[in-house]
Design a protein around this motif. Structure first.
Motif, mmCIF file in Angstrom:
data_model
loop_
_atom_site.group_PDB
_atom_site.id
_atom_site.type_symbol
_atom_site.label_atom_id
_atom_site.label_comp_id
_atom_site.label_asym_id
_atom_site.label_seq_id
_atom_site.Cartn_x
_atom_site.Cartn_y
_atom_site.Cartn_z
ATOM 1 N N TYR A 55 68.559 103.193 -38.946
ATOM 2 C CA TYR A 55 69.736 103.065 -38.554
ATOM 3 C C TYR A 55 70.374 104.317 -38.197
ATOM 4 O O TYR A 55 71.193 104.598 -37.243
ATOM 5 C CB TYR A 55 70.549 102.074 -39.484
ATOM 6 N N ASN A 86 64.212 91.087 -40.636
ATOM 7 C CA ASN A 86 64.670 89.730 -40.472
ATOM 8 C C ASN A 86 63.684 88.842 -40.759
ATOM 9 O O ASN A 86 63.944 87.744 -41.641
ATOM 10 C CB ASN A 86 65.138 89.591 -39.269
ATOM 11 N N VAL A 89 67.972 95.057 -46.540
ATOM 12 C CA VAL A 89 69.013 95.665 -45.771
ATOM 13 C C VAL A 89 70.297 95.288 -46.526
ATOM 14 O O VAL A 89 71.302 96.090 -46.568
ATOM 15 C CB VAL A 89 69.257 94.885 -44.530
ATOM 16 N N LYS A 118 69.831 87.297 -37.793
ATOM 17 C CA LYS A 118 71.083 87.030 -38.366
ATOM 18 C C LYS A 118 71.233 87.803 -39.930
ATOM 19 O O LYS A 118 72.282 88.171 -40.010
ATOM 20 C CB LYS A 118 71.086 85.641 -38.646
ATOM 21 N N THR A 164 70.043 90.704 -40.749
ATOM 22 C CA THR A 164 70.752 92.182 -40.563
ATOM 23 C C THR A 164 72.069 92.093 -39.798
ATOM 24 O O THR A 164 72.916 92.995 -40.298
ATOM 25 C CB THR A 164 69.690 92.758 -39.731
ATOM 26 N N LEU A 165 72.427 91.130 -38.886
ATOM 27 C CA LEU A 165 73.837 91.137 -38.296
ATOM 28 C C LEU A 165 74.762 90.918 -39.440
ATOM 29 O O LEU A 165 75.752 91.667 -39.341
ATOM 30 C CB LEU A 165 73.658 90.082 -37.269
ATOM 31 N N VAL A 204 74.806 91.848 -42.384
ATOM 32 C CA VAL A 204 75.059 92.886 -43.413
ATOM 33 C C VAL A 204 75.823 94.068 -42.386
ATOM 34 O O VAL A 204 76.723 94.798 -42.745
ATOM 35 C CB VAL A 204 73.689 93.357 -43.842
ATOM 36 N N VAL A 205 75.136 94.203 -41.120
ATOM 37 C CA VAL A 205 75.537 95.515 -40.477
ATOM 38 C C VAL A 205 77.051 95.227 -40.010
ATOM 39 O O VAL A 205 77.800 96.233 -39.901
ATOM 40 C CB VAL A 205 74.487 95.613 -39.338
ATOM 41 N N PHE A 206 77.178 94.023 -39.361
ATOM 42 C CA PHE A 206 78.615 93.915 -38.835
ATOM 43 C C PHE A 206 79.524 93.079 -39.798
ATOM 44 O O PHE A 206 80.542 92.591 -39.058
ATOM 45 C CB PHE A 206 78.249 93.314 -37.439
ATOM 46 N N ASN A 207 79.004 92.602 -40.827
ATOM 47 C CA ASN A 207 79.915 91.730 -41.691
ATOM 48 C C ASN A 207 80.251 90.529 -40.834
ATOM 49 O O ASN A 207 81.443 90.218 -41.004
ATOM 50 C CB ASN A 207 81.297 92.646 -41.858
ATOM 51 N N VAL A 208 79.567 90.107 -40.039
ATOM 52 C CA VAL A 208 80.009 88.473 -39.156
ATOM 53 C C VAL A 208 79.072 87.596 -40.097
ATOM 54 O O VAL A 208 78.195 87.616 -40.468
ATOM 55 C CB VAL A 208 79.146 88.765 -37.850
ATOM 56 N N TRP A 212 79.546 79.393 -35.948
ATOM 57 C CA TRP A 212 79.510 80.702 -35.245
ATOM 58 C C TRP A 212 78.572 80.887 -34.240
ATOM 59 O O TRP A 212 78.853 80.970 -33.007
ATOM 60 C CB TRP A 212 79.091 81.885 -36.204
#
Lengths: 217, 217, 217, 217
Positions: free
Chosen positions: C70, C116, C123, D177, D179-180, D182-186, D192
């Motif tokens: 990252y 993933n 992560v 999903k 990593t997303l 965690v990384v984007f807090n989504v 969604w």
DNA sequence: TATGAATGAGTCTTCATTCAT
DNA sequence: TATGAATGAAGACTCATTCAT
């Protein structure tokens, strides 16, 4: 006082030796298919990964053990000094020695058997084997030459073939002693084999002797 | 009502034979440790449970194969009629025959090797082995007696030991041909082995000949 | 007195870097389960104990490598200056850049896949990841705002979602190129991916464009 | 009453199926390197030798599982009947379906990731994969043709590329999903993703729409 | 009688990790 | 700091043997 002291650790060369010795013993007594890496590791006092780290895999270890058996044989063979003997005595000595050799180093005949059961797959991949045995053949060649020069042996005998003859006479009763005992009810022990060696020597010398008819003709 | 009886009756004996032949071949080529029951079943064209039902287990099957190898050998040996030959010719014939025997029935030498690698564990449990070989020894004894009576052979030679001598000379180069080829660079083929047999015959006869000195003394 | 000090002082940092690079490469190409500490040590030119002394264990090393992926990505992303571009050009530029990014740094998509597959176990334990990506999101947000202000983009588009859209369009064909090639017989190469990026840009802009109907209503 | 009834035994086909299902699950959740044959055997309720007997080795089992994942995907895809829909609705339906597909069959995206991590080594060896996906592509082609004929879609769009676009938009947020999140807090959940699918449909249709300028020109 | 299906107990081999220097 | 030596634990794979039909 300090109890059973483990063999030197952290000594790569020594460890390899212990593995090799254990492997030779295992392969010789169990054959290629029957040998167990676990047993080799235990006998050598090392963990299995050591074996793989030093020798690659079971097949490579077998190859190393097979070669080692020839190397050890050679070391024994170099010891005989036949230069000062009469040609006949030299031959007798070599026969006696060969018989003793096969008897006292049973892993050698076993490895030969094992490898020939495998149709020599592995022995073909070992280099230098020729070198290992050649001193013995040279020595035989010299004895033969000397004998011919002195008129005690007939000429034209190939030293390699002579060696194979000697080996044949010694190998069979040693290598097959277990079946011979049962099938022929012969008590094959050291005394019996010693007599055998004497007979073998006699037979070889008889075979080498110049044709009496030729001389008288 | 009795359903499909496609498979011939009384196949039992034939099936056992096929298993035994396959087992002999497998044990001889792979050794005891390397032999696989699966392969034997496949080669025999039967299912594995058949093998177990007929022979018990692998060890018993091995025993049967080992015995079978002696039986087949005996069948071959009975064929030579040496009565009408001179003692010398008879010996020469036996040597030639033995060499041919080992060459043409490679499973025999292999089984010997395999069993001796195992220190004869199984051969001890087979009865009648003595019987199997005794005709050959008797035959040799008769030849020897005849030779002695005719003054061509010296007395005191034990027929069993003589057989072991003959076998030694023939066995080694056949059984160890793979290693010999590599180690001594000798092209061991049928021609070479035939010459070997001739030399072996000469050697044995030389060994049997009465002491010339004794006669002249 | 202090002995041979051949290896440069202060190698620690450099050694750690080499280990990290090697680990990133190994984990990315082999996956978490397929990665080998031995290979990492060899590629890094250090002994295995070094790795353990610096990073604890394989899992920690993986964590460090994941984070590193990252970090390296961020360093690339900061480089684009879109302030002086029209909103449309800025979007096109970002799409092109993202595609190029994924192509030229294959370890990044691989690490995403690997992580993933593991359901993001690791992560979650990395802090600051949010910070790492936020500049990119901010940049996207500014472009969107500018576009809306200039009447070229419709309002209400979330920059994070927009980024996910862009990433989606670029990620799939790059990350799955091996299966796509086989399954669809598509020759996925750089030229193909470049066309893809252009289409992706067009699609995203089309998606951002204000509703024509709304204007006419 | 009779307690836990084991799954049908002595049924080769059923056993193979259980193994395959267990393998697919294991490979998908653990990756190729992380998958354990032991776990597959346990999950399938069989002993390990069964696996080797039916599938050869781990690699072959992986291959079977990979192919199976495509087969199962195809079975789902055949279910959609788009003939009676408007081209736009058909596209929307396909997008929705694809997203749902990826969500409800997580092993498919996982297998894609796993295989692409391995650079497609195995997928290359599977035949018929092309066939498996081609009905879907044909279906897309028909929809496109119909849309073009009706003047709702622009011509020149390749159905395979269109599929890749749809798959891209659905794959990334599902596959990544973890990593997303965690990384984007989504908060990537089904709701969604459903919104995502709608946006994706809109985007694709926008991309397919004929150029308005072209029409007015 | 005959066999396809099944497995417990190994057997070779590898791997993350630690020890001793 | 640095590493060659070493290993416990596990992993893939095999084999003699038995079960159920």
């Amino acid at each position: 006082m300090s109890g059973n002291q483990k063999p030197a650790r952290r000594d790569a060369a020594a460890t390899q030796r212990r593995i090799l010795d254990a492997a030779l013993s295992e392969f010789a007594t169990q054959g290629h298919g029957g040998a167990r890496v676990d047993r080799i590791a235990e006998a050598a006092g090392v963990s299995k990964p050591m074996i793989y780290s030093y020798f690659g895999d079971k097949e490579e270890l077998y190859k190393a053990a097979l070669k080692e058996s020839y190397v050890q044989i050679r070391q024994g063979e170099r010891a005989i000094d036949t230069d000062h003997m009469s040609p006949e005595d030299a031959i007798r000595e070599l026969v006696t020695f060969t018989m003793h050799h096969f008897i006292s180093k049973p892993w050698f005949t076993s490895m030969l058997n094992t490898e020939n059961l495998r149709k020599g797959v592995t022995v073909q991949e070992i280099d230098d084997l020729n070198d290992i045995q050649s001193p013995l053949i040279s020595q035989l060649g010299e004895i033969l030459d000397r004998g011919v020069a002195e008129g005690r042996f007939r000429p034209g005998v190939d030293p390699t073939e002579l060696y194979i003859t000697i080996a044949s006479l010694c190998f069979f009763p040693v290598s097959n002693k277990y079946t011979l005992r049962v099938v022929f009810n012969v008590p094959i022990d050291d005394a019996w084999l010693k007599r055998r060696a004497e007979d073998a020597g006699r037979m070889v010398l008889c075979f080498l002797r110049p044709e009496p008819d030729a001389g008288s003709g």
